[in-house]
Design an enzyme around this catalytic site. Structure first.
Site, PDB file in Angstrom:
ATOM      1  N   GLU A  78      50.113  29.071  42.520  1.00  0.00           N
ATOM      2  CA  GLU A  78      49.535  29.833  42.927  1.00  0.00           C
ATOM      3  C   GLU A  78      50.103  31.249  42.007  1.00  0.00           C
ATOM      4  O   GLU A  78      48.965  31.355  40.825  1.00  0.00           O
ATOM      5  CB  GLU A  78      50.207  30.707  44.370  1.00  0.00           C
ATOM      6  CG  GLU A  78      48.868  30.465  44.981  1.00  0.00           C
ATOM      7  CD  GLU A  78      47.809  30.207  45.411  1.00  0.00           C
ATOM      8  OE1 GLU A  78      46.737  31.674  44.268  1.00  0.00           O
ATOM      9  OE2 GLU A  78      46.585  28.665  45.217  1.00  0.00           O
ATOM     10  N   TYR A 133      47.529  39.100  47.663  1.00  0.00           N
ATOM     11  CA  TYR A 133      46.710  37.672  47.490  1.00  0.00           C
ATOM     12  C   TYR A 133      47.791  36.758  47.189  1.00  0.00           C
ATOM     13  O   TYR A 133      48.006  35.709  48.000  1.00  0.00           O
ATOM     14  CB  TYR A 133      46.050  37.686  45.828  1.00  0.00           C
ATOM     15  CG  TYR A 133      45.732  36.574  46.069  1.00  0.00           C
ATOM     16  CD1 TYR A 133      44.229  35.723  46.964  1.00  0.00           C
ATOM     17  CD2 TYR A 133      45.920  34.763  45.150  1.00  0.00           C
ATOM     18  CE1 TYR A 133      43.855  34.584  47.088  1.00  0.00           C
ATOM     19  CE2 TYR A 133      45.549  33.840  44.941  1.00  0.00           C
ATOM     20  CZ  TYR A 133      44.422  33.650  45.509  1.00  0.00           C
ATOM     21  OH  TYR A 133      43.782  32.683  45.594  1.00  0.00           O
ATOM     22  N   ASP A 143      40.199  36.258  47.346  1.00  0.00           N
ATOM     23  CA  ASP A 143      39.570  35.987  45.538  1.00  0.00           C
ATOM     24  C   ASP A 143      38.234  36.232  45.195  1.00  0.00           C
ATOM     25  O   ASP A 143      37.303  36.289  45.976  1.00  0.00           O
ATOM     26  CB  ASP A 143      40.764  34.442  45.126  1.00  0.00           C
ATOM     27  CG  ASP A 143      39.403  33.292  45.700  1.00  0.00           C
ATOM     28  OD1 ASP A 143      38.762  33.473  46.578  1.00  0.00           O
ATOM     29  OD2 ASP A 143      39.877  32.263  45.049  1.00  0.00           O
TER      30      ASP A 143
END
Ligand code: SF4
Length: 362
Positions: A35, A118, A136
Site C-alpha cells: 500500500e 486510506y 481511493d
C-alpha cells in the site's frame, strides 16, 4: 440498488482478481508495504520493486533495522522518499511499542507513522476484517457512476458521499476486506477512467449511469488548476572525491534528500552572500542545457550549476541550503531518490558524456 449486488461483485472478484504478489502470499507486512509503495506509481513498475523489497527486508524487524543506504536503494525510482522514511519510522514504532506485533484495528494503525486514513483502512479491513471503508480514486470513480452522482466527487462533500455509501454497504457484507478489494479492483480493471468495460462488469444491472446510457459523464470533470511556471537552479557541490547530497531546507521539494535547489532569482543573492565568486580555488560552471520537470501544477525549467571547491574547510556553503549534508563518493545515481535529481544529474552528465564525473579534477 438490488440487495444481492454485493454477492455479484464478490463472486466476480474471487474469479477475476489479479494475482498480485501481496495477494498470492498474503500477510499484514506485505499488504502494508504494497500500500505504501503503490502510491503514485504504476503496477508494472511496482511489482518488481515490491518483490525486491520484501526479499531483502522480509519482516518488520528487518525493515526497522535497515540502513539508510539500503532504504534508498530499495526505494530508488519510486519517488517521494519521505514515504520510505515514514515507513521505516512506522516499523520502528511497531517493534518498540508493539513488541513487533502488528496493530489489529483502524484506530491503532492511524497512530503508526506514515499510515493515513486510506492505508489504515486497507490494512484493517483486508488483514483484520474490520468493517471500515476504503476509498481511493478507483472506488470514487466507480461509485460516482453506480449512483450517477452529479456532485464534484473530489470535493470534501463528494468524498464524504462516496465514503458514506461504501461504509453503509460494508455493514451488509461478511467479508469487508474482500468487498473493499473488489470495489478497488472493479475501478482499476473494469470501471476504468478511459473506456470502461461495461460489457464485462458484474454490476451493469445496478449501475445508474449505465442504465441512463451516460457513463462518460461520470465522474463530472473537475476544472484544471492553472499551471505555474517556475525557474530553478540545482546546485551540485563537488570536491576532489565527492558530490554532496542532503535534506533540502526551504522551498521546492523541502524536506526531501537531493541536490540543493534555489529559485533562479535567489541564486545571485545567495552567491553574493557567501562571496562565492571571490573564494579562492572555487569554480562555478553553469551547464548549458536546461531540463524541464512538472510536479502537480508547477512547470519547472531548471538549470544545473556545478560548484567545485574544498568543502571540508567551507561546509557552511552547503549547510546554508541542506541539513544533514553527506558526501557521496560513488554510485551517485543510485543515491538519488527523486526524478527531479535524476534529471539534474543526467543533465550534468551530458556535459562530460564520455568520462566519469567522479574522475573530474576540481
Ligand atoms: Fe462502471 Fe460500466 Fe460497471 Fe457502471 S456498468 S460500474 S460504468 S463498468
Amino acid at each position: 440498488m438490488q440487495e444481492n449486488w454485493h454477492e455479484n461483485l464478490l463472486t466476480w472478484f474471487r474469479a477475476k482478481k489479479r494475482p498480485l504478489p501481496w495477494r498470492l502470499e498474503k500477510s499484514t507486512y506485505r499488504v502494508w508495504i504494497s500500500e505504501v509503495m503503490s502510491q503514485q506509481t504504476t503496477l508494472a513498475f511496482l511489482i518488481p520493486k515490491f518483490n525486491t523489497f520484501v526479499a531483502e527486508l522480509p519482516n518488520v524487524q528487518a525493515l526497522a533495522n535497515a540502513s539508510e543506504e539500503t532504504m534508498r536503494r530499495l526505494w530508488s525510482g519510486l519517488g517521494y522518499y519521505a514515504r520510505a522514511r515514514n515507513l521505516q519510522k512506522g516499523a520502528r514504532v511497531i517493534c518498540d511499542q508493539w513488541n513487533g506485533d502488528f496493530p489489529h484495528s483502524y484506530e491503532a494503525w492511524r497512530t503508526i507513522p506514515g499510515c493515513g486514513p486510506y492505508t489504515s483502512s486497507v490494512i484493517a479491513s483486508v488483514c483484520f476484517n474490520e468493517k471500515v471503508a476504503c476509498v481511493d480514486g478507483n472506488v470514487t470513480r466507480a461509485v460516482s457512476r453506480l449512483l450517477a452522482l452529479s456532485e464534484d466527487v473530489w470535493s470534501l462533500k463528494g468524498q464524504k458521499q462516496i465514503s458514506d455509501f461504501v461504509s453503509k454497504q460494508i455493514l451488509k457484507v461478511e467479508t469487508p476486506g474482500d468487498f473493499n478489494e473488489a470495489m478497488m479492483e472493479l475501478g482499476a480493471t473494469v470501471c476504468t477512467k478511459q473506456k470502461p468495460s461495461c460489457e464485462s462488469c458484474p454490476l451493469t444491472t445496478q449501475c445508474e449511469a449505465f442504465r441512463r446510457n451516460c457513463v462518460s459523464q461520470f465522474p463530472p470533470v473537475k476544472p484544471r488548476k492553472a499551471f505555474v511556471e517556475e525557474a530553478l537552479c540545482t546546485l551540485v557541490f563537488k570536491d576532489a572525491e565527492s558530490y554532496f547530497l542532503g535534506r533540502r531546507k526551504k522551498g521546492f521539494l523541502e524536506g526531501t534528500v537531493g541536490f540543493p535547489v534555489l529559485r533562479q532569482q535567489d541564486f545571485k543573492k545567495w552567491a553574493n552572500n557567501y562571496d562565492l565568486h571571490k573564494l579562492p580555488s572555487y569554480k562555478v560552471t553553469t551547464v548549458e542545457n536546461r531540463f524541464r520537470h512538472t510536479i502537480t501544477n508547477h512547470k519547472i525549467t531548471a538549470e544545473v550549476i556545478l560548484i567545485e571547491g574544498d568543502y571540508h574547510s567551507n561546509i557552511k556553503l552547503i549547510e546554508s541550503l541542506l541539513t544533514e549534508p553527506h558526501p557521496i563518493e560513488k554510485d551517485l545515481e543510485n543515491a538519488l531518490s527523486t526524478s527531479f535529481d535524476k534529471k539534474a544529474w543526467a543533465t550534468l552528465c551530458t556535459r562530460v558524456s564520455n568520462q566519469s564525473l567522479f574522475s573530474l579534477e576540481p
